[in-house]
Motif scaffolding. Structure first.
Motif, short mmCIF file in Angstrom:
data_model
loop_
_atom_site.label_atom_id
_atom_site.label_comp_id
_atom_site.label_asym_id
_atom_site.label_seq_id
_atom_site.Cartn_x
_atom_site.Cartn_y
_atom_site.Cartn_z
N ALA A 26 0.83 -1.21 0.00
CA ALA A 26 0.00 0.00 0.00
C ALA A 26 0.87 1.26 0.00
CB ALA A 26 -0.92 -0.01 1.22
N GLU A 27 1.98 1.23 0.70
CA GLU A 27 2.85 2.41 0.74
C GLU A 27 3.41 2.72 -0.63
OE1 GLU A 27 3.16 -0.21 2.58
OE2 GLU A 27 2.74 0.38 4.66
N LEU A 28 3.76 1.68 -1.39
CA LEU A 28 4.30 1.88 -2.73
C LEU A 28 3.23 2.46 -3.66
CD1 LEU A 28 6.67 1.52 -4.70
CD2 LEU A 28 5.86 -0.80 -5.13
N GLU A 29 2.00 1.99 -3.53
CA GLU A 29 0.91 2.52 -4.35
C GLU A 29 0.64 3.99 -4.03
OE1 GLU A 29 -3.72 1.38 -5.55
OE2 GLU A 29 -2.75 0.50 -3.78
N TRP A 30 0.73 4.35 -2.76
CA TRP A 30 0.50 5.75 -2.36
C TRP A 30 1.60 6.64 -2.93
CZ3 TRP A 30 3.14 9.41 0.40
CH2 TRP A 30 2.43 10.53 0.79
N VAL A 31 2.86 6.20 -2.85
CA VAL A 31 3.97 6.98 -3.39
C VAL A 31 3.85 7.11 -4.90
CG1 VAL A 31 6.48 7.00 -3.72
CG2 VAL A 31 5.52 6.42 -1.49
N HIS A 32 3.37 6.05 -5.54
CA HIS A 32 3.20 6.10 -7.00
C HIS A 32 2.15 7.14 -7.38
CE1 HIS A 32 4.06 4.43 -10.91
NE2 HIS A 32 2.78 4.26 -11.16
N LYS A 33 1.10 7.25 -6.61
CA LYS A 33 0.08 8.26 -6.87
C LYS A 33 0.64 9.66 -6.62
CE LYS A 33 -4.47 9.88 -5.44
NZ LYS A 33 -3.94 11.25 -5.24
N MET A 34 1.43 9.81 -5.57
CA MET A 34 2.02 11.10 -5.26
C MET A 34 2.98 11.54 -6.36
SD MET A 34 0.88 12.51 -2.45
CE MET A 34 -0.72 11.95 -3.07
N ARG A 35 3.64 10.59 -6.99
CA ARG A 35 4.56 10.95 -8.08
C ARG A 35 3.79 11.51 -9.28
NH1 ARG A 35 9.47 6.96 -9.27
NH2 ARG A 35 10.01 8.85 -10.41
N CYS A 59 6.44 29.35 -12.98
CA CYS A 59 6.29 30.42 -12.00
C CYS A 59 7.65 30.75 -11.41
CB CYS A 59 5.31 30.01 -10.90
SG CYS A 59 5.05 31.27 -9.64
N ALA A 60 7.99 32.04 -11.37
CA ALA A 60 9.30 32.45 -10.85
C ALA A 60 9.41 32.17 -9.36
CB ALA A 60 9.53 33.93 -11.14
N GLU A 61 8.33 32.36 -8.61
CA GLU A 61 8.37 32.11 -7.18
C GLU A 61 8.27 30.63 -6.86
OE1 GLU A 61 5.23 34.37 -5.51
OE2 GLU A 61 6.06 36.32 -6.09
N GLY A 62 7.58 29.87 -7.67
CA GLY A 62 7.40 28.44 -7.39
C GLY A 62 8.60 27.59 -7.72
N SER A 63 9.52 28.10 -8.55
CA SER A 63 10.69 27.30 -8.91
C SER A 63 11.59 27.03 -7.72
CB SER A 63 11.48 28.02 -10.00
OG SER A 63 11.89 29.32 -9.57
N SER A 64 11.49 27.83 -6.65
CA SER A 64 12.31 27.60 -5.46
C SER A 64 11.87 26.37 -4.69
CB SER A 64 12.25 28.82 -4.54
OG SER A 64 10.91 29.08 -4.13
N LEU A 65 10.67 25.87 -4.97
CA LEU A 65 10.17 24.66 -4.30
C LEU A 65 10.67 23.39 -4.94
CD1 LEU A 65 6.47 25.76 -3.72
CD2 LEU A 65 8.32 25.75 -2.05
N LEU A 66 11.38 23.49 -6.04
CA LEU A 66 11.88 22.30 -6.72
C LEU A 66 13.11 21.78 -5.98
CD1 LEU A 66 11.53 23.46 -10.43
CD2 LEU A 66 9.99 22.01 -9.12
N SER A 67 12.89 21.04 -4.90
CA SER A 67 13.95 20.48 -4.09
C SER A 67 14.55 19.25 -4.77
CB SER A 67 13.40 20.10 -2.71
OG SER A 67 12.38 19.11 -2.85
N PRO A 68 15.70 18.75 -4.29
CA PRO A 68 16.26 17.52 -4.89
C PRO A 68 15.30 16.34 -4.85
CG PRO A 68 17.89 18.61 -3.53
CD PRO A 68 16.61 19.36 -3.32
N LEU A 69 14.52 16.21 -3.76
CA LEU A 69 13.54 15.13 -3.71
C LEU A 69 12.46 15.32 -4.75
CD1 LEU A 69 12.48 12.60 -2.25
CD2 LEU A 69 11.24 14.12 -0.70
N PHE A 70 12.06 16.57 -4.99
CA PHE A 70 11.05 16.86 -6.01
C PHE A 70 11.59 16.51 -7.39
CE2 PHE A 70 7.10 19.24 -6.83
CZ PHE A 70 7.16 19.30 -8.21
N VAL A 71 12.85 16.85 -7.64
CA VAL A 71 13.44 16.56 -8.95
C VAL A 71 13.55 15.06 -9.19
CG1 VAL A 71 15.52 16.84 -10.35
CG2 VAL A 71 14.69 18.74 -8.98
N GLN A 72 13.86 14.30 -8.15
CA GLN A 72 14.00 12.85 -8.29
C GLN A 72 12.67 12.16 -8.51
OE1 GLN A 72 16.10 11.38 -4.89
NE2 GLN A 72 17.93 12.61 -5.29
N LEU A 73 11.63 12.58 -7.77
CA LEU A 73 10.35 11.89 -7.83
C LEU A 73 9.36 12.54 -8.78
CD1 LEU A 73 9.81 11.05 -4.06
CD2 LEU A 73 10.69 9.57 -5.85
N GLY A 74 9.62 13.75 -9.23
CA GLY A 74 8.70 14.43 -10.12
C GLY A 74 9.06 14.30 -11.58
#
Length: 443
Positions: free
Chosen positions: A288-297, A310-325
């Protein structure tokens, strides 16, 4: 005999082997030898980096890049201090051991003909001479012997961490793990694809040493990752989780692997090489945890499109976001391990909430939302909302309840189809300008 017993017990070559020396016999031998001549005992607490306080101020330590003359001077000084030290004392034991290390270093210098290569490239490795070694024991990946870092030159590969003596550098037979994994670009997805020792011609898969189960001194060791047999020099009984067993059975039990497999897994542990969706899609139903993470991706993939514009929103692109997004939807072993431990769930929850709050509160990002045409209210919908659904053909958004009440019929697609029916085709319209008089082109 004492030094041999200590090395046999401590060397990774004999770790978990049937030929380990008896601790009792080694202890007896060490006591008898130390009582007669003050030689080095097999006590593990005696470390080469430890200096007795009584001789710490005599500056016996030398740098790893010392010249031949400096080492010979240190040997003569160490001999004089040994003769003046009390018998069976800790000082004499340390001095004798250090004298042996100095002589080993001198032999290395003689083999080097006075020249030391700072960088060596061989078998894809990029070796550099180790100048500052941590206070821990190191073993040569080629001969599995101890590296006396104080008096012996050693090299380490800057790509895969392969460590070896200076004298072993030209005999390295293992290809760099970084080169192997870069060329492959994926893990071995077969569970221990063992072919048998006969398929290897009864030889080690790496150094081609003859293997036989009758020889207890060089027993064949199976690598659970590659399915190949290795000798004790190339297989140190390292333990690691196997990617194939994790993806197919969610089995995180650690198993014995060879040195090359250990280096490849360590190097590629954080690289997204595993496509769970194509390899074993049924795993999402059982974890179930893997399915939840898959949906979050999937939600992060849509959020990335908003934040990148968005110029202000680009600061939210963290390394974890880049890996999973990303769009390839591949996982690394570090991601799967974090899912199994439960640590990734809290990080993803915090990340998605911060991104969602920015998108819904930003004027630029919220202006790219959707309105449901069926109910006609002013609630802004986004592709990552759990209560919204998107049409696969035109990407129009609706409330999930409105979509089901409408019989899963998209109003935008219906309008586009009606427009196509009412619009005449190009074949029905006759262009009079396209009719040419042939007499114009004939003289």
């Amino acid at each position: 005999m004492t030094m041999a017993s200590a090395l046999a017990n401590d060397s990774p070559k004999y770790r978990s082997s049937l030929i380990c020396c008896s601790p009792l016999s080694a202890d007896v031998t060490s006591r008898s030898s130390s009582s007669t001549s003050g030689c080095v005992s097999a006590d593990e607490s005696c470390d080469s980096n430890y200096i007795p306080k009584s001789i710490a101020n005599k500056k016996l330590k030398i740098h790893s890049s010392a010249t031949r003359e400096e080492i010979e001077r240190a040997i003569n000084q160490c001999k004089d201090i040994v003769l003046s030290s009390p018998q069976c004392s800790d000082e004499r034991k340390w001095l004798v051991r250090y004298l042996v290390e100095l002589r080993l270093r001198l032999e290395d210098i003689k083999d080097e003909d006075g020249g030391i290569r700072e960088r060596v490239a061989i078998k894809g490795h990029h070796f550099e001479q180790q100048t500052s070694v941590a206070n821990r024991k190191q073993y040569c990946d080629h001969c599995s012997g101890v590296i006396w870092s104080i008096v012996q030159n050693s090299y380490i590969c800057t790509d895969c961490g392969y460590v070896c003596h200076y004298k072993c550098i030209d005999d390295v037979c293992r290809v760099c793990a970084h080169v192997v994994m870069t060329e492959k670009g994926h893990f071995e997805m077969g569970i221990c694809p063992e072919k048998g020792l006969a398929a290897q011609d009864y030889k080690c898969a790496e150094c081609s040493t003859a293997l036989t189960f009758k020889d207890t001194w060089n027993e064949p060791r199976l690598c659970d990752y590659t399915g190949l047999y290795f000798c004790t020099t190339c297989h140190w009984n390292d333990l690691s989780a196997i990617p194939a067993r994790v993806v197919h059975n969610w089995d995180w039990e650690k198993r014995y692997i060879s040195r090359i497999a250990y280096q490849m897994l360590t190097l590629s542990w954080s690289r997204p090489y595993i496509d769970v969706e194509n390899t074993n899609n049924r795993l999402f139903k059982f974890i179930a945890e893997l399915e939840w993470v898959h949906k979050m991706r999937k939600d992060l993939e849509w959020m990335r499109r908003y934040l990148c514009a968005c110029a202000e929103g680009s600061s939210l692109l963290s390394p974890l976001f880049v890996q999973l997004g990303d769009v390839n939807k591949k996982y690394s072993m570090a991601h799967l391990q974090a899912i199994n431990d439960g640590s990734l769930e809290s990080e993803l929850t915090e990340l998605t909430e911060s991104c969602r709050s920015h998108i819904t509160g930003c004027a630029r990002c919220s202006g790219k939302g959707y309105l449901c045409e069926i109910c006609g209210n002013n609630e802004v919908l986004y592709p990552f909302d759990s209560g919204a659904i998107m049409c696969d053909k035109c990407n129009n958004m609706y409330h999930r309840s409105c979509w089901l009440r409408k019989g899963q019929n998209c109003l935008k697609c219906w309008r586009l189809n009606e427009r196509k029916k009412n619009t005449p085709t190009t074949s029905d319209v006759v262009d009079t300008n396209s009719v040419y008089d042939i007499d114009k082109f004939v003289d």
